[in-house]
Scaffold this motif. Sequence first.
Motif, PDB file in Angstrom:
ATOM      1  N   LYS A  32      21.202  13.858  -0.042  1.00 55.70           N
ATOM      2  CA  LYS A  32      20.487  13.107  -1.078  1.00 55.70           C
ATOM      3  C   LYS A  32      21.405  12.099  -1.764  1.00 55.70           C
ATOM      4  N   THR A  33      22.669  12.444  -1.946  1.00 61.35           N
ATOM      5  CA  THR A  33      23.625  11.513  -2.543  1.00 61.35           C
ATOM      6  C   THR A  33      23.831  10.296  -1.645  1.00 61.35           C
ATOM      7  N   LEU A  34      23.915  10.526  -0.341  1.00 59.20           N
ATOM      8  CA  LEU A  34      24.120   9.431   0.603  1.00 59.20           C
ATOM      9  C   LEU A  34      22.851   8.616   0.848  1.00 59.20           C
ATOM     10  N   ASN A  35      21.685   9.217   0.598  1.00 63.03           N
ATOM     11  CA  ASN A  35      20.390   8.568   0.850  1.00 63.03           C
ATOM     12  C   ASN A  35      19.462   8.817  -0.336  1.00 63.03           C
ATOM     13  N   PRO A  36      19.754   8.209  -1.489  1.00 65.49           N
ATOM     14  CA  PRO A  36      19.023   8.554  -2.709  1.00 65.49           C
ATOM     15  C   PRO A  36      17.528   8.242  -2.682  1.00 65.49           C
TER      16      PRO A  36
END
Length: 96
Positions: free
Chosen positions: A40-44
């Motif tokens: 989720k951090t890499l693909n918000p």
Amino acid sequence: MAWRGHLSRSVKELRFLYCQTSPASLPAREFVHRNYKDLKTLNPKLPILIRETSGVEPQLWARYDMGVERYVRLEGLTEPEINKALEELVKAGGIS
């Protein structure tokens, strides 16, 4: 694992389905627990849905452009194998 940062380029939505209590779903539950924050951090902006349903076989679904969907059964897979299955679903969407 640079492909993890490019999920949203080829995948429009990810869905993890698994049982809350089934031993067959344990690796899928652990994978989500350990990797959700990083994904989720890499693909918000990428929707990553978690569906816990009693008695369901563990599965990973990917939705691409034009509503095309593919899935992989996760039963019997280890955590590294689930990671590989996710990578293959990303590559199927056009990112190498």
